[in-house]
Design a protein around this motif. Structure first.
Motif, PDB file in Angstrom:
ATOM      1  N   UNK A   1      43.214  40.933  94.007  1.00  0.00           N
ATOM      2  CA  UNK A   1      43.447  41.187  92.510  1.00  0.00           C
ATOM      3  C   UNK A   1      44.220  40.302  92.061  1.00  0.00           C
ATOM      4  N   UNK A   2      45.580  40.009  92.508  1.00  0.00           N
ATOM      5  CA  UNK A   2      46.586  39.368  91.935  1.00  0.00           C
ATOM      6  C   UNK A   2      46.219  37.750  91.926  1.00  0.00           C
ATOM      7  N   UNK A   3      45.592  37.377  92.778  1.00  0.00           N
ATOM      8  CA  UNK A   3      44.950  36.021  92.958  1.00  0.00           C
ATOM      9  C   UNK A   3      43.994  36.116  91.716  1.00  0.00           C
ATOM     10  N   UNK A   4      43.098  36.883  91.451  1.00  0.00           N
ATOM     11  CA  UNK A   4      42.108  36.769  90.348  1.00  0.00           C
ATOM     12  C   UNK A   4      42.822  36.893  89.140  1.00  0.00           C
ATOM     13  N   UNK A   5      43.664  37.578  88.953  1.00  0.00           N
ATOM     14  CA  UNK A   5      44.445  37.925  87.859  1.00  0.00           C
ATOM     15  C   UNK A   5      45.044  36.529  87.321  1.00  0.00           C
ATOM     16  N   UNK A   6      45.701  35.895  88.146  1.00  0.00           N
ATOM     17  CA  UNK A   6      46.362  34.723  88.224  1.00  0.00           C
ATOM     18  C   UNK A   6      45.560  33.406  87.616  1.00  0.00           C
ATOM     19  N   UNK A   7      44.333  33.331  88.265  1.00  0.00           N
ATOM     20  CA  UNK A   7      43.375  32.435  88.092  1.00  0.00           C
ATOM     21  C   UNK A   7      42.733  32.479  86.654  1.00  0.00           C
ATOM     22  N   UNK A   8      42.564  34.043  86.229  1.00  0.00           N
ATOM     23  CA  UNK A   8      42.009  34.222  84.910  1.00  0.00           C
ATOM     24  C   UNK A   8      42.946  34.008  83.873  1.00  0.00           C
ATOM     25  N   UNK A   9      44.317  34.143  84.040  1.00  0.00           N
ATOM     26  CA  UNK A   9      45.229  34.101  83.034  1.00  0.00           C
ATOM     27  C   UNK A   9      45.200  32.450  82.804  1.00  0.00           C
ATOM     28  N   UNK A  10      45.315  31.725  83.845  1.00  0.00           N
ATOM     29  CA  UNK A  10      45.426  30.336  83.559  1.00  0.00           C
ATOM     30  C   UNK A  10      44.197  29.596  83.223  1.00  0.00           C
ATOM     31  N   UNK A  11      43.073  30.124  83.421  1.00  0.00           N
ATOM     32  CA  UNK A  11      41.833  29.426  82.965  1.00  0.00           C
ATOM     33  C   UNK A  11      41.424  29.804  81.589  1.00  0.00           C
ATOM     34  N   UNK A  12      41.912  30.899  81.102  1.00  0.00           N
ATOM     35  CA  UNK A  12      41.681  31.454  79.901  1.00  0.00           C
ATOM     36  C   UNK A  12      39.979  31.599  79.616  1.00  0.00           C
ATOM     37  N   UNK A  13      39.665  31.263  78.351  1.00  0.00           N
ATOM     38  CA  UNK A  13      38.243  31.144  78.067  1.00  0.00           C
ATOM     39  C   UNK A  13      37.858  32.630  77.441  1.00  0.00           C
ATOM     40  N   UNK A  14      36.319  32.623  77.075  1.00  0.00           N
ATOM     41  CA  UNK A  14      35.814  33.747  76.583  1.00  0.00           C
ATOM     42  C   UNK A  14      35.954  34.787  77.365  1.00  0.00           C
TER      43      UNK A  14
ATOM     44  N   UNK B   1      38.495  36.341  78.531  1.00  0.00           N
ATOM     45  CA  UNK B   1      39.663  36.396  79.499  1.00  0.00           C
ATOM     46  C   UNK B   1      40.348  37.538  79.351  1.00  0.00           C
ATOM     47  N   UNK B   2      40.911  38.065  77.838  1.00  0.00           N
ATOM     48  CA  UNK B   2      41.606  38.932  77.793  1.00  0.00           C
ATOM     49  C   UNK B   2      41.169  40.398  78.356  1.00  0.00           C
ATOM     50  N   UNK B   3      39.958  40.766  77.986  1.00  0.00           N
ATOM     51  CA  UNK B   3      39.216  42.025  78.516  1.00  0.00           C
ATOM     52  C   UNK B   3      39.379  42.083  80.005  1.00  0.00           C
ATOM     53  N   UNK B   4      39.008  40.834  80.692  1.00  0.00           N
ATOM     54  CA  UNK B   4      39.211  40.657  82.441  1.00  0.00           C
ATOM     55  C   UNK B   4      40.374  40.657  82.840  1.00  0.00           C
ATOM     56  N   UNK B   5      41.219  40.425  82.136  1.00  0.00           N
ATOM     57  CA  UNK B   5      42.759  40.275  82.525  1.00  0.00           C
ATOM     58  C   UNK B   5      43.231  41.649  82.472  1.00  0.00           C
ATOM     59  N   UNK B   6      42.928  42.455  81.273  1.00  0.00           N
ATOM     60  CA  UNK B   6      43.294  43.950  81.276  1.00  0.00           C
ATOM     61  C   UNK B   6      42.841  44.647  82.421  1.00  0.00           C
ATOM     62  N   UNK B   7      41.465  44.656  82.636  1.00  0.00           N
ATOM     63  CA  UNK B   7      41.224  45.292  83.859  1.00  0.00           C
ATOM     64  C   UNK B   7      41.485  44.875  85.362  1.00  0.00           C
ATOM     65  N   UNK B   8      41.621  43.612  85.447  1.00  0.00           N
ATOM     66  CA  UNK B   8      42.311  43.455  86.782  1.00  0.00           C
ATOM     67  C   UNK B   8      43.720  43.872  86.795  1.00  0.00           C
ATOM     68  N   UNK B   9      44.494  44.011  85.536  1.00  0.00           N
ATOM     69  CA  UNK B   9      45.859  44.299  85.815  1.00  0.00           C
ATOM     70  C   UNK B   9      45.922  46.018  85.868  1.00  0.00           C
ATOM     71  N   UNK B  10      44.734  46.598  85.396  1.00  0.00           N
ATOM     72  CA  UNK B  10      44.814  47.938  85.777  1.00  0.00           C
ATOM     73  C   UNK B  10      44.461  48.398  87.070  1.00  0.00           C
ATOM     74  N   UNK B  11      43.377  47.300  87.800  1.00  0.00           N
ATOM     75  CA  UNK B  11      43.129  47.602  89.037  1.00  0.00           C
ATOM     76  C   UNK B  11      44.469  47.318  89.952  1.00  0.00           C
ATOM     77  N   UNK B  12      45.121  46.368  89.522  1.00  0.00           N
ATOM     78  CA  UNK B  12      46.326  45.919  90.279  1.00  0.00           C
ATOM     79  C   UNK B  12      47.436  47.221  90.450  1.00  0.00           C
ATOM     80  N   UNK B  13      47.562  48.065  89.234  1.00  0.00           N
ATOM     81  CA  UNK B  13      48.360  49.135  89.170  1.00  0.00           C
ATOM     82  C   UNK B  13      47.911  50.196  90.237  1.00  0.00           C
ATOM     83  N   UNK B  14      46.588  50.142  90.397  1.00  0.00           N
ATOM     84  CA  UNK B  14      46.190  51.234  91.446  1.00  0.00           C
ATOM     85  C   UNK B  14      46.462  50.680  92.816  1.00  0.00           C
ATOM     86  N   UNK B  15      46.553  49.768  92.900  1.00  0.00           N
ATOM     87  CA  UNK B  15      46.857  49.063  94.472  1.00  0.00           C
ATOM     88  C   UNK B  15      48.190  48.984  94.654  1.00  0.00           C
TER      89      UNK B  15
END
Length: 320
Positions: free
Chosen positions: A166-179, A181-195
């Protein structure tokens, strides 16, 4: 036996999902950095929030009030619960200007990369920084068990493959940005909290009993029942029967793991469910009372006011 363990894990995750959904876990990214040494900033206290900092490149020294200074390198992650103020710096310092001042001096407007610090480009620190918030009044033994900080090294991440991925995906999504991205980063960060919660017990003894309770075949079953059907009239005898234990042994084991009696836990949880229900304006106060296990609106109002310092009507008005 293996099937029983799988079922116990699934039930634990169902309860954990219900806890975080009811407490309204929300993740947010507030910036990614390009800091060049020397740099330092004090992140202010934010009641009810949990901050995280993921080091992508370089190093960062983190000082949480009352604790030792930690040195984090590339791949390391720190979660700081309870909104505690802390200093981020390289090299380490005893005091630092507030984050608001550093943001203003850097001319950062919330978009793109937050660039600050000295002229040493070879000593750059790239971080992804964000936070988690919960509903006002959110409370649970799991939140209370979180330590002053949870730190995950690159080696720790390898032992927690879901968190690492999840952290790898989060980092990739943050640095790639694009349409999107904000929603994807939010969901990934929430999944990261669970883990982080799941993986964090290894280095945080205070978390182990609560997480053990969720996965325990006997206690976990009764927690699942209380979470699935909080409106039912549960008794200690009835819950002990569901667990296949004597009343006294069940109550003793529940308290040892959760830190309170079964009915005290149920009462607290019913009020947390009530908070969530009251946020839905299609739900009347009478319905919120019934669905959270109260036999009358008057009893509900008394319990709610005693816990949160405001009546359900006043709480709803404040939220509006």
């Amino acid at each position: 036996m293996a099937r029983a363990r799988r079922l116990g894990y699934a039930a634990a995750m169902d309860v954990l999902d219900d806890i975080l959904a009811t407490l309204a876990l929300k993740g947010a990214l507030y910036f990614r950095t390009q800091f060049s040494a020397p740099w330092a900033t004090t992140v202010p206290e934010l009641k009810g929030a949990a901050r995280f900092h993921l080091i992508v490149e370089g190093q960062c020294h983190v000082s949480v009030a009352g604790g030792a200074t930690l040195t984090l390198g590339a791949g390391d992650l720190i979660l700081i619960p309870a909104g505690r103020s802390h200093i981020l710096a390289d090299p380490p310092v005893n005091s630092a200007p507030p984050l608001e001042t550093v943001l203003k001096d850097a001319g950062y407007d919330g978009e793109g990369v937050f660039v600050a610090g000295g002229d040493d480009g070879a000593a750059a620190t790239q971080m992804i920084c964000g936070h988690y918030t919960f509903r006002d009044g959110a409370d649970h033994p799991l939140l209370r068990a979180l330590p002053a900080q949870l730190v995950f090294s690159a080696a720790d991440r390898m032992r927690a493959p879901w968190l690492d991925e999840i952290l790898r995906l989060l980092a990739r999504r943050v640095f790639e940005a694009g349409p999107g991205a904000g929603a994807a980063v939010t969901r990934l960060s929430e999944a990261a909290f669970v883990e982080m919660v799941r993986a964090g017990a290894e280095g945080a003894p205070e978390m182990k009993p609560v997480l053990a309770a969720l996965a325990d075949r006997q206690i976990g079953r009764t927690l699942s029942l209380m979470h699935a059907r909080p409106h039912e009239i549960w008794t200690v005898e009835g819950l002990a029967g569901e667990a296949g234990m004597s009343r006294s042994r069940y109550a003793e084991k529940f308290r040892a793991l959760i830190g309170m009696s079964p009915l005290a836990y149920l009462s607290e949880w019913r009020l947390q469910k009530a908070l969530a229900l009251l946020d839905n304006h299609q739900c009347t106060i009478q319905q919120a009372a019934a669905e959270s296990g109260y036999r009358s609106p008057a009893a509900f109002t008394r319990a709610f006011t005693a816990k949160f310092g405001a009546s359900p009507t006043a709480y709803r008005r404040q939220r509006a």
